[in-house]
Design an enzyme around this catalytic site. Structure first.
Site, PDB file in Angstrom:
ATOM      1  N   ASN A  14     -58.466 -35.939  18.842  1.00 39.54           N
ATOM      2  CA  ASN A  14     -58.079 -37.244  19.362  1.00 39.54           C
ATOM      3  C   ASN A  14     -59.050 -37.615  20.479  1.00 39.54           C
ATOM      4  O   ASN A  14     -58.939 -37.105  21.592  1.00 39.54           O
ATOM      5  CB  ASN A  14     -56.628 -37.168  19.888  1.00 39.54           C
ATOM      6  CG  ASN A  14     -56.179 -38.471  20.515  1.00 39.54           C
ATOM      7  OD1 ASN A  14     -56.829 -39.499  20.385  1.00 39.54           O
ATOM      8  ND2 ASN A  14     -55.045 -38.422  21.218  1.00 39.54           N
ATOM      9  N   TRP A  15     -59.991 -38.492  20.158  1.00 42.12           N
ATOM     10  CA  TRP A  15     -61.028 -38.844  21.149  1.00 42.12           C
ATOM     11  C   TRP A  15     -60.527 -39.804  22.220  1.00 42.12           C
ATOM     12  O   TRP A  15     -61.206 -40.044  23.213  1.00 42.12           O
ATOM     13  CB  TRP A  15     -62.232 -39.485  20.438  1.00 42.12           C
ATOM     14  CG  TRP A  15     -63.085 -38.523  19.678  1.00 42.12           C
ATOM     15  CD1 TRP A  15     -62.865 -37.181  19.490  1.00 42.12           C
ATOM     16  CD2 TRP A  15     -64.321 -38.821  19.004  1.00 42.12           C
ATOM     17  NE1 TRP A  15     -63.877 -36.636  18.739  1.00 42.12           N
ATOM     18  CE2 TRP A  15     -64.779 -37.620  18.420  1.00 42.12           C
ATOM     19  CE3 TRP A  15     -65.064 -39.975  18.821  1.00 42.12           C
ATOM     20  CZ2 TRP A  15     -65.963 -37.552  17.679  1.00 42.12           C
ATOM     21  CZ3 TRP A  15     -66.232 -39.914  18.082  1.00 42.12           C
ATOM     22  CH2 TRP A  15     -66.681 -38.709  17.525  1.00 42.12           C
ATOM     23  N   LYS A  16     -59.370 -40.411  21.995  1.00 44.74           N
ATOM     24  CA  LYS A  16     -58.819 -41.407  22.936  1.00 44.74           C
ATOM     25  C   LYS A  16     -59.867 -42.505  23.192  1.00 44.74           C
ATOM     26  O   LYS A  16     -60.601 -42.867  22.285  1.00 44.74           O
ATOM     27  CB  LYS A  16     -58.339 -40.718  24.210  1.00 44.74           C
ATOM     28  CG  LYS A  16     -57.414 -39.536  23.895  1.00 44.74           C
ATOM     29  CD  LYS A  16     -56.749 -38.928  25.086  1.00 44.74           C
ATOM     30  CE  LYS A  16     -55.902 -37.750  24.630  1.00 44.74           C
ATOM     31  NZ  LYS A  16     -55.089 -37.166  25.678  1.00 44.74           N
ATOM     32  N   HIS A  95     -48.022 -41.292  20.232  1.00 44.18           N
ATOM     33  CA  HIS A  95     -48.631 -40.394  21.225  1.00 44.18           C
ATOM     34  C   HIS A  95     -47.997 -40.686  22.590  1.00 44.18           C
ATOM     35  O   HIS A  95     -47.665 -41.839  22.893  1.00 44.18           O
ATOM     36  CB  HIS A  95     -50.149 -40.624  21.269  1.00 44.18           C
ATOM     37  CG  HIS A  95     -50.855 -39.618  22.119  1.00 44.18           C
ATOM     38  ND1 HIS A  95     -50.879 -39.695  23.488  1.00 44.18           N
ATOM     39  CD2 HIS A  95     -51.518 -38.482  21.789  1.00 44.18           C
ATOM     40  CE1 HIS A  95     -51.559 -38.651  23.962  1.00 44.18           C
ATOM     41  NE2 HIS A  95     -51.948 -37.890  22.947  1.00 44.18           N
ATOM     42  N   GLU A  97     -49.171 -41.038  25.437  1.00 45.50           N
ATOM     43  CA  GLU A  97     -49.848 -42.080  26.228  1.00 45.50           C
ATOM     44  C   GLU A  97     -49.424 -43.468  25.757  1.00 45.50           C
ATOM     45  O   GLU A  97     -49.288 -44.388  26.561  1.00 45.50           O
ATOM     46  CB  GLU A  97     -51.370 -41.889  26.140  1.00 45.50           C
ATOM     47  CG  GLU A  97     -51.811 -40.712  26.995  1.00 45.50           C
ATOM     48  CD  GLU A  97     -53.042 -39.985  26.483  1.00 45.50           C
ATOM     49  OE1 GLU A  97     -53.800 -40.546  25.683  1.00 45.50           O
ATOM     50  OE2 GLU A  97     -53.237 -38.822  26.914  1.00 45.50           O
ATOM     51  N   GLU A 165     -46.217 -32.076  21.414  1.00 44.17           N
ATOM     52  CA  GLU A 165     -47.127 -32.142  22.567  1.00 44.17           C
ATOM     53  C   GLU A 165     -46.316 -32.293  23.847  1.00 44.17           C
ATOM     54  O   GLU A 165     -45.922 -33.420  24.218  1.00 44.17           O
ATOM     55  CB  GLU A 165     -48.052 -33.358  22.441  1.00 44.17           C
ATOM     56  CG  GLU A 165     -48.977 -33.323  21.256  1.00 44.17           C
ATOM     57  CD  GLU A 165     -50.212 -34.185  21.501  1.00 44.17           C
ATOM     58  OE1 GLU A 165     -51.306 -33.621  21.532  1.00 44.17           O
ATOM     59  OE2 GLU A 165     -50.066 -35.395  21.687  1.00 44.17           O
ATOM     60  N   GLY A 171     -53.850 -32.786  28.905  1.00 42.87           N
ATOM     61  CA  GLY A 171     -54.939 -33.054  29.857  1.00 42.87           C
ATOM     62  C   GLY A 171     -54.799 -32.351  31.192  1.00 42.87           C
ATOM     63  O   GLY A 171     -55.505 -32.680  32.146  1.00 42.87           O
ATOM     64  N   SER A 205     -53.717 -29.368  26.030  1.00 43.90           N
ATOM     65  CA  SER A 205     -54.647 -28.393  26.630  1.00 43.90           C
ATOM     66  C   SER A 205     -55.061 -27.270  25.684  1.00 43.90           C
ATOM     67  O   SER A 205     -55.227 -26.124  26.106  1.00 43.90           O
ATOM     68  CB  SER A 205     -54.062 -27.829  27.934  1.00 43.90           C
ATOM     69  OG  SER A 205     -53.953 -28.858  28.889  1.00 43.90           O
ATOM     70  N   GLY A 226     -57.304 -33.008  22.394  1.00 40.02           N
ATOM     71  CA  GLY A 226     -57.860 -34.163  23.103  1.00 40.02           C
ATOM     72  C   GLY A 226     -59.187 -33.800  23.751  1.00 40.02           C
ATOM     73  O   GLY A 226     -60.232 -33.736  23.092  1.00 40.02           O
ATOM     74  N   GLY A 227     -59.152 -33.509  25.039  1.00 39.08           N
ATOM     75  CA  GLY A 227     -60.362 -33.260  25.838  1.00 39.08           C
ATOM     76  C   GLY A 227     -61.362 -32.319  25.187  1.00 39.08           C
ATOM     77  O   GLY A 227     -62.565 -32.621  25.127  1.00 39.08           O
TER      78      GLY A 227
HETATM   79  P1  PGA Z   1     -55.564 -32.590  25.601  1.00 40.40           P
HETATM   80  O1  PGA Z   1     -54.890 -33.841  24.865  1.00 40.40           O
HETATM   81  O2  PGA Z   1     -56.041 -31.652  24.537  1.00 40.40           O
HETATM   82  O3  PGA Z   1     -56.700 -33.187  26.397  1.00 40.40           O
HETATM   83  O4  PGA Z   1     -54.523 -31.969  26.463  1.00 40.40           O
HETATM   84  C1  PGA Z   1     -54.101 -33.671  23.724  1.00 40.40           C
HETATM   85  C2  PGA Z   1     -53.591 -34.994  23.243  1.00 40.40           C
HETATM   86  O5  PGA Z   1     -53.404 -35.909  24.058  1.00 40.40           O
HETATM   87  O6  PGA Z   1     -53.366 -35.165  22.037  1.00 40.40           O
END
Ligand code: PGA
Length: 240
Positions: A14-16, A95, A97, A165, A171, A205, A226-227
């Site tokens: 997930n590149w956001k 998600h 966010e 999640e 993050g 994470s 994500g990251g």
């Molecule tokens: P993260 O994000 O790996 O940076 O914790 C995961 C996500 O938001 O799907």
């Protein structure tokens, strides 16, 4: 629709709101695909079309979101049919966010899932508890409500994925213990008989130093990253 059950593990990047055209080109030059597993890249939507020819046997494109509407006067929205036109096979839905920053509700998550499944796109339904809810021992209750209210009746283990999640792990570099992750996944699989064979991914994470242990847990079927998915060398280790 992709046959999910032929893959032992599913890894979704997930590149956001990150990346640009040159990042994307360099990323795909360096990406080392493991054809045993299913790898999905979710770039910002403007780049979905750039990846239109990328779909191979084991690497697929996912969207980070979709509209609840099918068409009409909805400025800025993208429909599930438009995703199909761009060879999109997966779509993140709900998600944290989007739930927290863009007021996404379980009802809307459900509508999005139905639109996606009708177009043979696999929704990846994200669920998770806040730190406060975890500390009050409310994890199970919160997840049950999210599952009950956001997963449509037409969902099954072949057309829908669930991603657990914990919001406090996204993050932050923090993760639940391996035992906690496995027991939450096992709880989800045992809510009802129909969830037993669902693919359930863990997200929050995930990085190269913990991914193989997390993915090896009995009730974990892959990871949502994500990251760490933005660093292609790191992501190559995760999917290897
Ligand atoms: P993260 O994000 O790996 O940076 O914790 C995961 C996500 O938001 O799907």
């Amino acid at each position: 629709m992709i046959n999910l059950h032929k893959y032992p593990s599913i890894f979704i990047a997930n590149w956001k709101l990150n990346g640009n055209l040159s990042f994307l080109k360099e990323y795909f030059e360096k990406l080392k695909v493991n054809s045993n597993n299913c790898t999905v890249i979710c770039p910002p939507s403007i780049y979905l079309n750039t990846l239109i020819n990328i779909n191979t046997k084991s690497i697929f494109v996912g969207s980070q979101d979709v509209s609840i509407h099918k068409e009409g006067a909805y400025t800025g929205e993208l429909s599930s049919k438009m995703l199909v036109d761009n060879n999109v096979n997966f779509c993140l839905v709900g998600h944290s966010e989007r739930r927290q920053l863009f007021s996404e509700t379980n009802i809307n998550v459900k509508k999005k899932c139905i639109n996606l499944i009708e177009e043979k796109i696999i929704p990846v339904i994200c669920i998770g508890e806040t730190l406060e809810e975890k500390q009050k021992n409310l994890t199970e209750k919160v997840l049950l409500t999210q599952i009950k209210e956001s997963i449509p009746v037409i969902s099954n283990d072949e057309n829908t994925i669930i991603a657990y999640e914990p919001i406090w792990a996204i993050g932050t570099g923090l993760t639940p213990t391996f035992e906690e992750i496995d027991s939450v996944h096992s709880m989800i699989k045992s809510i009802e008989k129909k969830f037993k064979n669902y693919k359930i991914l863990y997200g929050g994470s995930v990085k190269s130093s913990n991914s193989s242990k997390i993915n090896a847990l009995q009730n974990v079927d892959g990871c949502l990253i994500g990251g760490a998915s933005l660093k292609v060398d790191e992501f190559n280790i995760i999917i290897s």
